[in-house]
Design a protein around this motif. Structure first.
Motif, PDB file in Angstrom:
ATOM      1  N   THR A  51      -0.859  -2.917  -4.833  1.00 50.31           N
ATOM      2  CA  THR A  51      -1.780  -3.775  -5.581  1.00 50.31           C
ATOM      3  C   THR A  51      -2.500  -4.694  -4.605  1.00 50.31           C
ATOM      4  O   THR A  51      -2.167  -4.747  -3.422  1.00 50.31           O
ATOM      5  CB  THR A  51      -1.031  -4.646  -6.605  1.00 50.31           C
ATOM      6  OG1 THR A  51      -0.239  -5.616  -5.896  1.00 50.31           O
ATOM      7  CG2 THR A  51      -0.141  -3.816  -7.510  1.00 50.31           C
ATOM      8  N   ARG A  52      -3.471  -5.405  -5.106  1.00 55.80           N
ATOM      9  CA  ARG A  52      -3.970  -6.563  -4.375  1.00 55.80           C
ATOM     10  C   ARG A  52      -2.987  -7.707  -4.614  1.00 55.80           C
ATOM     11  O   ARG A  52      -1.942  -7.530  -5.221  1.00 55.80           O
ATOM     12  CB  ARG A  52      -5.379  -6.930  -4.860  1.00 55.80           C
ATOM     13  CG  ARG A  52      -6.455  -5.933  -4.422  1.00 55.80           C
ATOM     14  CD  ARG A  52      -7.844  -6.487  -4.676  1.00 55.80           C
ATOM     15  NE  ARG A  52      -8.858  -5.653  -4.056  1.00 55.80           N
ATOM     16  CZ  ARG A  52      -9.833  -5.036  -4.711  1.00 55.80           C
ATOM     17  NH1 ARG A  52      -9.909  -5.148  -6.027  1.00 55.80           N
ATOM     18  NH2 ARG A  52     -10.728  -4.307  -4.071  1.00 55.80           N
ATOM     19  N   SER A  53      -3.316  -8.890  -4.126  1.00 61.57           N
ATOM     20  CA  SER A  53      -2.442 -10.041  -4.332  1.00 61.57           C
ATOM     21  C   SER A  53      -2.280 -10.294  -5.827  1.00 61.57           C
ATOM     22  O   SER A  53      -3.254 -10.244  -6.586  1.00 61.57           O
ATOM     23  CB  SER A  53      -3.038 -11.276  -3.647  1.00 61.57           C
ATOM     24  OG  SER A  53      -2.200 -12.387  -3.806  1.00 61.57           O
ATOM     25  N   SER A  77       1.493  -4.930  -1.244  1.00 57.88           N
ATOM     26  CA  SER A  77       0.248  -5.614  -1.617  1.00 57.88           C
ATOM     27  C   SER A  77      -0.646  -5.726  -0.386  1.00 57.88           C
ATOM     28  O   SER A  77      -0.161  -5.848   0.748  1.00 57.88           O
ATOM     29  CB  SER A  77       0.538  -7.003  -2.193  1.00 57.88           C
ATOM     30  OG  SER A  77       1.224  -7.819  -1.258  1.00 57.88           O
ATOM     31  N   TYR A  78      -1.946  -5.693  -0.629  1.00 59.85           N
ATOM     32  CA  TYR A  78      -2.904  -5.793   0.467  1.00 59.85           C
ATOM     33  C   TYR A  78      -4.183  -6.438  -0.024  1.00 59.85           C
ATOM     34  O   TYR A  78      -4.707  -6.090  -1.083  1.00 59.85           O
ATOM     35  CB  TYR A  78      -3.232  -4.418   1.060  1.00 59.85           C
ATOM     36  CG  TYR A  78      -4.309  -4.496   2.120  1.00 59.85           C
ATOM     37  CD1 TYR A  78      -4.011  -4.995   3.381  1.00 59.85           C
ATOM     38  CD2 TYR A  78      -5.622  -4.108   1.851  1.00 59.85           C
ATOM     39  CE1 TYR A  78      -5.003  -5.097   4.350  1.00 59.85           C
ATOM     40  CE2 TYR A  78      -6.611  -4.211   2.825  1.00 59.85           C
ATOM     41  CZ  TYR A  78      -6.291  -4.702   4.077  1.00 59.85           C
ATOM     42  OH  TYR A  78      -7.275  -4.812   5.022  1.00 59.85           O
ATOM     43  N   GLU A  79      -4.667  -7.402   0.740  1.00 58.49           N
ATOM     44  CA  GLU A  79      -5.977  -8.001   0.528  1.00 58.49           C
ATOM     45  C   GLU A  79      -6.753  -7.900   1.832  1.00 58.49           C
ATOM     46  O   GLU A  79      -6.240  -8.264   2.894  1.00 58.49           O
ATOM     47  CB  GLU A  79      -5.853  -9.481   0.134  1.00 58.49           C
ATOM     48  CG  GLU A  79      -5.359  -9.729  -1.265  1.00 58.49           C
ATOM     49  CD  GLU A  79      -6.452  -9.608  -2.320  1.00 58.49           C
ATOM     50  OE1 GLU A  79      -7.624  -9.405  -1.940  1.00 58.49           O
ATOM     51  OE2 GLU A  79      -6.124  -9.728  -3.513  1.00 58.49           O
ATOM     52  N   SER A  82      -7.082 -11.844   3.404  1.00 55.42           N
ATOM     53  CA  SER A  82      -5.740 -12.285   3.037  1.00 55.42           C
ATOM     54  C   SER A  82      -5.454 -13.692   3.552  1.00 55.42           C
ATOM     55  O   SER A  82      -6.180 -14.238   4.392  1.00 55.42           O
ATOM     56  CB  SER A  82      -4.688 -11.325   3.611  1.00 55.42           C
ATOM     57  OG  SER A  82      -4.525 -11.548   4.995  1.00 55.42           O
ATOM     58  N   ALA A 279      -6.705  -1.711  -6.461  1.00 53.94           N
ATOM     59  CA  ALA A 279      -7.041  -1.848  -5.041  1.00 53.94           C
ATOM     60  C   ALA A 279      -7.870  -0.653  -4.579  1.00 53.94           C
ATOM     61  O   ALA A 279      -7.950   0.367  -5.261  1.00 53.94           O
ATOM     62  CB  ALA A 279      -5.766  -1.962  -4.204  1.00 53.94           C
ATOM     63  N   GLU A 284     -11.145  -0.541   2.163  1.00 49.12           N
ATOM     64  CA  GLU A 284     -10.869  -1.899   2.628  1.00 49.12           C
ATOM     65  C   GLU A 284      -9.944  -1.980   3.830  1.00 49.12           C
ATOM     66  O   GLU A 284      -9.918  -3.005   4.519  1.00 49.12           O
ATOM     67  CB  GLU A 284     -10.264  -2.722   1.483  1.00 49.12           C
ATOM     68  CG  GLU A 284     -11.204  -2.919   0.307  1.00 49.12           C
ATOM     69  CD  GLU A 284     -10.495  -3.531  -0.895  1.00 49.12           C
ATOM     70  OE1 GLU A 284      -9.271  -3.763  -0.802  1.00 49.12           O
ATOM     71  OE2 GLU A 284     -11.160  -3.784  -1.908  1.00 49.12           O
ATOM     72  N   ARG A 447     -15.756  -5.652  -3.314  1.00 50.97           N
ATOM     73  CA  ARG A 447     -15.466  -5.390  -4.728  1.00 50.97           C
ATOM     74  C   ARG A 447     -16.659  -5.726  -5.622  1.00 50.97           C
ATOM     75  O   ARG A 447     -16.736  -5.245  -6.754  1.00 50.97           O
ATOM     76  CB  ARG A 447     -14.225  -6.161  -5.166  1.00 50.97           C
ATOM     77  CG  ARG A 447     -14.377  -7.661  -5.241  1.00 50.97           C
ATOM     78  CD  ARG A 447     -13.067  -8.356  -5.537  1.00 50.97           C
ATOM     79  NE  ARG A 447     -12.129  -8.265  -4.416  1.00 50.97           N
ATOM     80  CZ  ARG A 447     -10.877  -8.719  -4.461  1.00 50.97           C
ATOM     81  NH1 ARG A 447     -10.416  -9.273  -5.565  1.00 50.97           N
ATOM     82  NH2 ARG A 447     -10.097  -8.631  -3.413  1.00 50.97           N
TER      83      ARG A 447
END
Length: 580
Positions: A51-53, A77-79, A82, A279, A284, A447
């Motif tokens: 997921t994202r954060s 999780s990955y942004e 971040s 995500a 990204e 996004r």
């Protein structure tokens, strides 16, 4: 305001796709039920969720419950943008990854170390309001706060600063170390200061001003700086008496395992089922992780993607599920100051989308439970039964979930210590070029690339629209004979992209800044093919900046969509008139 466009965007994903063919949500639920049965037998072995954060208490609870029933499953999780460095810095200095909560309303002197806190970050609106209130002498007894900024590229915060210095991103650590030494902070590193010699007078003046305003001073560090700078700034803040006055702490947002670990496990054949919820790692992720290549040639038997758009990650997935926009969904969210808000839909889903809550409910064996009831059931466990309905209705009315009883006390932290910090060797300097990555001020990490309103909106400082450029200093442009709009080849660690150049007054001399979010291939009819993809140059060990860039001009040019050029007088004096 901008979120209204993706809500009604006809390019949004509207159908379930399975192996390139149209399918239905009901058929996916049958697949999910079968998947749950198989994974229960193996205790979740081979199952990963990306997921994202996540800041939703309900979703985090679902992930915890899933871990209890499938202990060998793992959440990642990955942004692209971040806050990992800030959390790691707090853990280095304080022993725990706490969330910093600055109070600019109490600060007389503020130092922004590559921190554009007026423009982006989890609390930028609140911080901008507090900062602006202290800039008005009429309401502050004839006084106002003072802001110092050290940064590689001009920002909204730097433009508002009383004193601004252009320094390379790597040299922000040297500035922080020089301040710490001047303030006699215990454990401060003794780093060479020759690269920031030009700013020594400003740093000395700043140190004296900070010393004179103990208890009313604050050092802020941007998320793009490494953990060591955040740890050092915490020690300086403690020495200035900021902790408990202009700075306190809150619990950090819970994070999953890293994307790099996930890709390693997939490549090693340890993962057979991957759910990517909201995500888009194929676009990204840093280039060195080779996400698309690993996922395409892996042993995955099921790659399931849920997103608002049929994007780059959806294109290589076995299942793609249309996601409901947050304005169509039930949920909850926790803000940076700890406040919790319920999310309630303003409209029925336009494109038969579903939410992360619904997908996780299927894996938990709760197929058919509406997301509204999932959220209600979670908060029911936090509220006395007799008062739950009243608390829930009040939350929907007020927009804030207020639990009965005393408010939770702010987390306390140990005194910052620097004994566990391994100080990096100063990065290469001289005439070497530094590449600096930043999120696009409008479309963020990509996004919002299909949002025409944001693409059209001029970016702060540059007033660029519709694409990204490589920002260079006038000195570097003169050295390389570069003109605005000239196409340059950016070469970093054997990866190259072509980008138009823009001369940016106020840019650190040998730093070249590029913005993320552009160069999309499957954003939609508005965002496809605009600008260049800076992620192709990004590396997982240098997500924000690094020396080693080569910039080579070509003979080709393009016209840049700039709405207004800068108003600098270029050394000329202002026109003066006498009043009669």
């Amino acid at each position: 305001q901008a979120e209204i466009l993706p809500l009604y965007d006809p390019d949004r994903s509207q159908t379930v796709v399975h192996d390139g063919r149209l399918d239905t949500w009901d058929r996916f639920l049958r697949f999910a039920i079968d998947l749950r049965a198989r994974k229960l037998e193996s205790k979740g072995r081979g199952l990963r969720i990306l997921t994202r954060s996540i800041s939703s208490p309900t979703v985090l609870d679902q992930l915890r419950r899933l871990k209890e029933t499938m202990p060998e499953a793992k959440w990642h999780s990955y942004e692209a943008v971040s806050r990992d460095s800030a959390r790691k810095g707090a853990e280095l200095a304080l022993g725990a990854p706490l969330e910093l909560r600055p109070h600019l309303d109490k600060a007389d002197v503020v130092v922004a170390l590559d921190a554009d806190f007026l423009n982006w970050g989890p609390a930028s609106v609140r911080l901008a309001r507090a900062f602006a209130d202290r800039r008005d002498p009429a309401t502050n007894g004839g006084t106002m706060n003072r802001l110092y900024a050290f940064e590689p590229s001009p920002t909204v915060t730097g433009a508002a600063a009383d004193h601004r210095a252009a320094v390379a991103s790597a040299d922000v650590l040297l500035v922080a170390a020089a301040l710490a030494k001047a303030l006699k902070v215990e454990g401060a590193p003794d780093l060479p200061a020759d690269r920031i010699q030009a700013h020594s007078a400003v740093i000395a003046t700043l140190a004296a001003e900070l010393e004179a305003h103990k208890g009313k001073a604050l050092i802020l560090v941007g998320d793009a700086q490494p953990a060591e700078v955040h740890a050092l700034a915490l020690a300086v803040n403690a020495a200035l008496g900021a902790i408990g006055s202009t700075l306190d702490f809150g619990p950090a947002v819970e994070q999953g395992a890293s994307l790099a670990e996930l890709i390693h496990d997939v490549d090693a054949g340890d993962v057979d089922t991957l759910l990517v919820l909201g995500a888009n790692p194929v676009y990204e992720a840093p280039a060195d992780l080779k996400v698309a290549e690993v996922l395409t040639h892996s042993k995955l038997t099921a790659l399931i993607h849920m997103g608002l758009y049929n994007d780059e990650t959806a294109a290589i997935s076995h299942w793609h599920l249309p996601e409901a926009h947050f304005l169509e969904s039930w949920g909850d969210v926790q803000s940076s100051d700890g406040s919790i808000a319920p999310m309630q839909p303003l409209i029925e889903p336009l494109y038969q989308g579903h939410s992360t809550i619904e997908v996780l409910s299927a894996l938990l064996g709760e197929v058919g439970v509406p997301s509204r009831e999932v959220v209600r059931n979670y908060w029911r466990t936090k509220t006395p039964t007799a008062t739950f309905e009243q608390t829930w209705r009040s939350a929907l009315r007020d927009g804030v979930i207020k639990l009965p009883g005393e408010a939770a006390a702010a987390p306390t932290a140990a005194a910052p210590k620097l004994d566990k910090v391994q100080w990096p060797s100063p990065a290469a300097g001289g005439d070497d070029l530094e590449i600096v990555f930043r999120p696009d001020p409008m479309i963020w990490d990509g996004r919002y690339a299909n949002n025409g309103w944001l693409q059209e909106l001029p970016k702060p400082i540059t007033t660029m629209t519709w694409e990204n450029v490589a920002l260079v200093s006038p000195a570097l442009a003169n050295r390389l004979n570069l003109q605005d709009g000239q196409i340059g080849v950016l070469d970093f660690r054997s990866s190259t992209v072509e980008a138009p150049v823009l001369r940016q007054p106020g840019q650190a001399e040998n730093s070249v800044t590029v913005h993320l979010g552009h160069g999309r291939a499957r954003a939609g009819r508005v965002g496809d093919g605009i600008g260049f993809n800076a992620n192709l140059l990004r590396r997982s060990d240098a997500p924000w900046s690094s020396f080693g860039l080569a910039l080579k001009p070509t003979q080709r040019t393009t016209q840049l969509p700039i709405t207004q050029h800068h108003n600098k007088m270029e050394g000329r004096d202002l026109l003066r008139v006498d009043r009669v």
